[in-house]
Design a protein around this motif. Structure first.
Motif, PDB file in Angstrom:
ATOM      1  N   ALA A 191       2.614  -3.589   7.062  1.00  0.00           N
ATOM      2  CA  ALA A 191       3.483  -2.922   6.090  1.00  0.00           C
ATOM      3  C   ALA A 191       2.703  -2.496   4.853  1.00  0.00           C
ATOM      4  O   ALA A 191       2.885  -1.382   4.348  1.00  0.00           O
ATOM      5  N   VAL A 192       1.825  -3.363   4.355  1.00  0.00           N
ATOM      6  CA  VAL A 192       1.062  -3.014   3.157  1.00  0.00           C
ATOM      7  C   VAL A 192       0.050  -1.916   3.465  1.00  0.00           C
ATOM      8  O   VAL A 192      -0.203  -1.044   2.630  1.00  0.00           O
ATOM      9  N   GLU A 193      -0.506  -1.915   4.657  1.00  0.00           N
ATOM     10  CA  GLU A 193      -1.422  -0.831   5.045  1.00  0.00           C
ATOM     11  C   GLU A 193      -0.683   0.505   5.081  1.00  0.00           C
ATOM     12  O   GLU A 193      -1.198   1.520   4.603  1.00  0.00           O
ATOM     13  N   LYS A 194       0.512   0.486   5.609  1.00  0.00           N
ATOM     14  CA  LYS A 194       1.333   1.700   5.678  1.00  0.00           C
ATOM     15  C   LYS A 194       1.721   2.180   4.273  1.00  0.00           C
ATOM     16  O   LYS A 194       1.641   3.372   3.962  1.00  0.00           O
ATOM     17  N   ALA A 195       2.129   1.246   3.423  1.00  0.00           N
ATOM     18  CA  ALA A 195       2.528   1.594   2.056  1.00  0.00           C
ATOM     19  C   ALA A 195       1.339   2.125   1.263  1.00  0.00           C
ATOM     20  O   ALA A 195       1.466   3.102   0.513  1.00  0.00           O
ATOM     21  N   ALA A 249       0.566   5.653   2.385  1.00  0.00           N
ATOM     22  CA  ALA A 249       1.575   6.584   1.872  1.00  0.00           C
ATOM     23  C   ALA A 249       1.360   6.883   0.392  1.00  0.00           C
ATOM     24  O   ALA A 249       1.704   7.970  -0.085  1.00  0.00           O
ATOM     25  N   ASP A 250       0.781   5.919  -0.332  1.00  0.00           N
ATOM     26  CA  ASP A 250       0.527   6.078  -1.765  1.00  0.00           C
ATOM     27  C   ASP A 250      -0.867   6.645  -2.040  1.00  0.00           C
ATOM     28  O   ASP A 250      -1.250   6.813  -3.186  1.00  0.00           O
ATOM     29  N   GLY A 251      -1.629   6.893  -0.975  1.00  0.00           N
ATOM     30  CA  GLY A 251      -2.965   7.458  -1.124  1.00  0.00           C
ATOM     31  C   GLY A 251      -3.963   6.479  -1.728  1.00  0.00           C
ATOM     32  O   GLY A 251      -4.876   6.882  -2.443  1.00  0.00           O
ATOM     33  N   ARG A 252      -3.785   5.204  -1.443  1.00  0.00           N
ATOM     34  CA  ARG A 252      -4.644   4.160  -2.010  1.00  0.00           C
ATOM     35  C   ARG A 252      -5.202   3.286  -0.900  1.00  0.00           C
ATOM     36  O   ARG A 252      -4.652   3.236   0.193  1.00  0.00           O
ATOM     37  N   ALA A 267      -6.579  -2.719  -1.104  1.00  0.00           N
ATOM     38  CA  ALA A 267      -6.962  -3.492  -2.290  1.00  0.00           C
ATOM     39  C   ALA A 267      -6.404  -2.861  -3.560  1.00  0.00           C
ATOM     40  O   ALA A 267      -5.855  -3.560  -4.418  1.00  0.00           O
ATOM     41  N   SER A 268      -6.523  -1.554  -3.684  1.00  0.00           N
ATOM     42  CA  SER A 268      -6.006  -0.860  -4.870  1.00  0.00           C
ATOM     43  C   SER A 268      -4.491  -0.964  -4.957  1.00  0.00           C
ATOM     44  O   SER A 268      -3.925  -1.173  -6.038  1.00  0.00           O
ATOM     45  N   TYR A 269      -3.824  -0.834  -3.827  1.00  0.00           N
ATOM     46  CA  TYR A 269      -2.365  -0.915  -3.799  1.00  0.00           C
ATOM     47  C   TYR A 269      -1.878  -2.302  -4.208  1.00  0.00           C
ATOM     48  O   TYR A 269      -0.992  -2.439  -5.054  1.00  0.00           O
ATOM     49  N   VAL A 270      -2.487  -3.337  -3.632  1.00  0.00           N
ATOM     50  CA  VAL A 270      -2.090  -4.704  -3.955  1.00  0.00           C
ATOM     51  C   VAL A 270      -2.391  -5.014  -5.416  1.00  0.00           C
ATOM     52  O   VAL A 270      -1.577  -5.645  -6.108  1.00  0.00           O
TER      53      VAL A 270
END
Length: 51
Positions: free
Chosen positions: A18-22, A25-28, A31-34
């Protein structure tokens, strides 16, 4: 601010997917997303300054 510290955390395969998908989708990167999510939460809770 220099990024010199690392945090390792284990999650379920479902959460990882799920976090990989999110992140994608956010172009990050994951690591950057988390980091963005964690920083936002810590600021909201008053544990990290907003500056």
């Amino acid at each position: 601010m220099a990024k010199t510290s690392a945090i390792s955390v284990r999650v379920s395969e479902e959460t990882k997917q799920a976090v990989e998908k999110a992140a994608e989708a956010d172009g990050r990167s994951v690591a950057s997303y988390v980091e963005r999510l964690l920083t936002a939460h810590l600021k909201e809770q008053g544990f990290l300054s907003s500056t």
